[in-house]
Design a protein around this motif. Structure first.
Motif, PDB file in Angstrom:
ATOM      1  N   VAL A  71       0.825  -1.219   0.000  1.00 57.47           N
ATOM      2  CA  VAL A  71       0.000   0.000   0.000  1.00 57.47           C
ATOM      3  C   VAL A  71       0.853   1.260   0.000  1.00 57.47           C
ATOM      4  N   GLY A  72       2.133   1.122   0.361  1.00 55.58           N
ATOM      5  CA  GLY A  72       3.052   2.241   0.261  1.00 55.58           C
ATOM      6  C   GLY A  72       2.842   3.320   1.304  1.00 55.58           C
ATOM      7  N   GLU A  73       3.620   4.394   1.171  1.00 50.03           N
ATOM      8  CA  GLU A  73       3.590   5.470   2.162  1.00 50.03           C
ATOM      9  C   GLU A  73       2.235   6.166   2.217  1.00 50.03           C
ATOM     10  N   GLY A  74       1.523   6.182   1.115  1.00 47.74           N
ATOM     11  CA  GLY A  74       0.212   6.838   1.097  1.00 47.74           C
ATOM     12  C   GLY A  74      -0.909   5.960   1.612  1.00 47.74           C
ATOM     13  N   GLY A  75      -0.604   4.699   1.896  1.00 49.59           N
ATOM     14  CA  GLY A  75      -1.602   3.770   2.411  1.00 49.59           C
ATOM     15  C   GLY A  75      -1.438   3.555   3.904  1.00 49.59           C
ATOM     16  N   ARG A  76      -2.279   2.658   4.439  1.00 51.60           N
ATOM     17  CA  ARG A  76      -2.247   2.425   5.883  1.00 51.60           C
ATOM     18  C   ARG A  76      -2.651   0.992   6.173  1.00 51.60           C
ATOM     19  N   VAL A  77      -1.949   0.369   7.107  1.00 52.03           N
ATOM     20  CA  VAL A  77      -2.342  -0.939   7.626  1.00 52.03           C
ATOM     21  C   VAL A  77      -2.667  -0.763   9.100  1.00 52.03           C
ATOM     22  N   LEU A  78      -3.818  -1.285   9.507  1.00 53.08           N
ATOM     23  CA  LEU A  78      -4.201  -1.290  10.914  1.00 53.08           C
ATOM     24  C   LEU A  78      -3.963  -2.703  11.434  1.00 53.08           C
ATOM     25  N   SER A  79      -2.899  -2.878  12.214  1.00 52.75           N
ATOM     26  CA  SER A  79      -2.495  -4.178  12.752  1.00 52.75           C
ATOM     27  C   SER A  79      -3.134  -4.346  14.123  1.00 52.75           C
ATOM     28  N   THR A  80      -4.006  -5.347  14.275  1.00 50.63           N
ATOM     29  CA  THR A  80      -4.797  -5.466  15.497  1.00 50.63           C
ATOM     30  C   THR A  80      -4.751  -6.871  16.076  1.00 50.63           C
ATOM     31  N   ASP A  81      -4.953  -6.940  17.375  1.00 44.27           N
ATOM     32  CA  ASP A  81      -5.089  -8.206  18.074  1.00 44.27           C
ATOM     33  C   ASP A  81      -5.840  -7.925  19.375  1.00 44.27           C
ATOM     34  N   PHE A  82      -6.507  -8.932  19.920  1.00 44.98           N
ATOM     35  CA  PHE A  82      -7.207  -8.692  21.189  1.00 44.98           C
ATOM     36  C   PHE A  82      -6.299  -8.870  22.389  1.00 44.98           C
ATOM     37  N   SER A  83      -5.062  -9.334  22.152  1.00 45.69           N
ATOM     38  CA  SER A  83      -4.071  -9.448  23.225  1.00 45.69           C
ATOM     39  C   SER A  83      -3.139  -8.242  23.179  1.00 45.69           C
ATOM     40  N   PRO A  84      -3.151  -7.398  24.215  1.00 50.96           N
ATOM     41  CA  PRO A  84      -2.225  -6.256  24.220  1.00 50.96           C
ATOM     42  C   PRO A  84      -0.767  -6.670  24.077  1.00 50.96           C
ATOM     43  N   ALA A  85      -0.408  -7.825  24.640  1.00 51.58           N
ATOM     44  CA  ALA A  85       0.980  -8.285  24.548  1.00 51.58           C
ATOM     45  C   ALA A  85       1.362  -8.587  23.106  1.00 51.58           C
ATOM     46  N   MET A  86       0.424  -9.168  22.347  1.00 51.63           N
ATOM     47  CA  MET A  86       0.692  -9.442  20.934  1.00 51.63           C
ATOM     48  C   MET A  86       0.806  -8.139  20.146  1.00 51.63           C
ATOM     49  N   VAL A  87      -0.012  -7.167  20.463  1.00 53.00           N
ATOM     50  CA  VAL A  87       0.069  -5.868  19.786  1.00 53.00           C
ATOM     51  C   VAL A  87       1.438  -5.230  20.046  1.00 53.00           C
ATOM     52  N   ASP A  88       1.933  -5.362  21.263  1.00 55.35           N
ATOM     53  CA  ASP A  88       3.254  -4.835  21.593  1.00 55.35           C
ATOM     54  C   ASP A  88       4.348  -5.534  20.785  1.00 55.35           C
ATOM     55  N   VAL A  89       4.212  -6.855  20.616  1.00 53.06           N
ATOM     56  CA  VAL A  89       5.177  -7.601  19.810  1.00 53.06           C
ATOM     57  C   VAL A  89       5.164  -7.082  18.370  1.00 53.06           C
TER      58      VAL A  89
END
Length: 282
Positions: A71-89
């Motif tokens: 998607v490049g610099e003009g795009g966006r990825v929303l990386s999500t998980d229901f575990s806060p620890a996984m989001v931190d990883v």
């Protein structure tokens, strides 16, 4: 199905929080194992420059990172998980790659705090079948997708096609350390039946999904690597094993290695076949 879904959700969050350090430590290994699955999902969603894509149950984020490159610099990825620890990883691994177009967020796929029609595409690898209510998660997925936007996801095929998970789990059940899987309950093989995939996708408001088997392999250099992966990455199976007294833990390890012996070569390395379903819907 006789299971308290709220209790399951809490136990699942605790399990994947406990697994997060292992998924971070073995990220390079898992990237190699899951490469073909990631390629299939990204290829089917076909992200375009400037688009926004949601990665559900992203774990360490590697699938979404591939999308971010597209998607490049003009795009966006929303990386999500229901575990806060996984989001931190995922955030740490993404920062190490210097990805500036990925946002990291704790998100419950069954109740997304996102606007209607707010993303161009959704990806999810090995997530929906573990959710307490995959039907609700798929309805929410449809809600946040822009009209006609693609969803591509992967779920595990039958136990017979996935000895890497089925045989260790069967060993733990036979030794009395895990209950047998309950029909209809969430779990690794909960969406192994392609007809269930089709029904859940259709009920969420999507059209007929395109389904394709994705075969690949789990490779372990030796007994120690096999055990390390199982004990650090394998979710409920890992938690059940780690709670055992040392003597029984070692006996269980031996029994699991014996169950997978048909896949062990003369050099001591294991090559264990795996198969998941890839699904594309819009």
């Amino acid at each position: 199905m006789d299971i308290d879904l709220d209790s399951y959700r809490e136990q699942s969050r605790e399990t994947w929080t406990e697994m997060a350090p292992g998924w971070e430590a073995r990220n390079a290994w898992m990237n190699e194992v899951a490469g073909r699955v990631n390629e299939w999902i990204v290829g089917k969603v076909d992200p375009q420059p400037g688009q926004s894509v949601l990665d559900l149950a992203a774990g360490p984020g590697d699938l979404g990172f591939r999308v971010a490159e597209r998607v490049g610099e003009g795009g966006r990825v929303l990386s999500t998980d229901f575990s806060p620890a996984m989001v931190d990883v995922a955030r740490r691994l993404g920062d190490a790659r210097r990805l500036g177009n990925v946002e990291y967020r704790v998100l419950d796929a069954e109740r997304m705090d996102l606007d209607d029609e707010s993303v161009d595409g959704v990806v999810c690898r090995w997530g929906y079948m573990l959710m307490a209510d995959p039907a609700a998660a798929l309805r929410e997925t449809k809600r946040v997708l822009r009209r006609g936007g693609p969803l591509a996801f992967a779920v595990w095929a039958s136990p017979e096609r996935n000895a890497w998970a089925a045989l260790p789990a069967m060993t733990l059940v036979q030794r009395g350390h895990m209950p047998p899987p309950e029909p209809g309950a969430p779990g690794i093989f909960a969406m192994a039946d392609p007809e269930r995939i089709r029904a859940l996708v259709a009920q969420a408001g999507f059209g007929e999904p395109q389904l394709e088997e994705i075969p690949f392999e789990f490779r372990y250099a030796d007994d120690d690597e096999l055990w390390d992966v199982l004990i650090r990455l394998a979710g409920p199976l890992a938690r059940a094993a780690k709670g055992l007294p040392e003597e029984e833990l070692q006996a269980t390890r031996g029994a699991i290695e014996e169950s997978l012996a048909p896949f062990r070569g003369e050099d001591g390395a294991y090559v264990v076949p795996a198969t998941c379903w890839g699904a594309l819907a819009s």
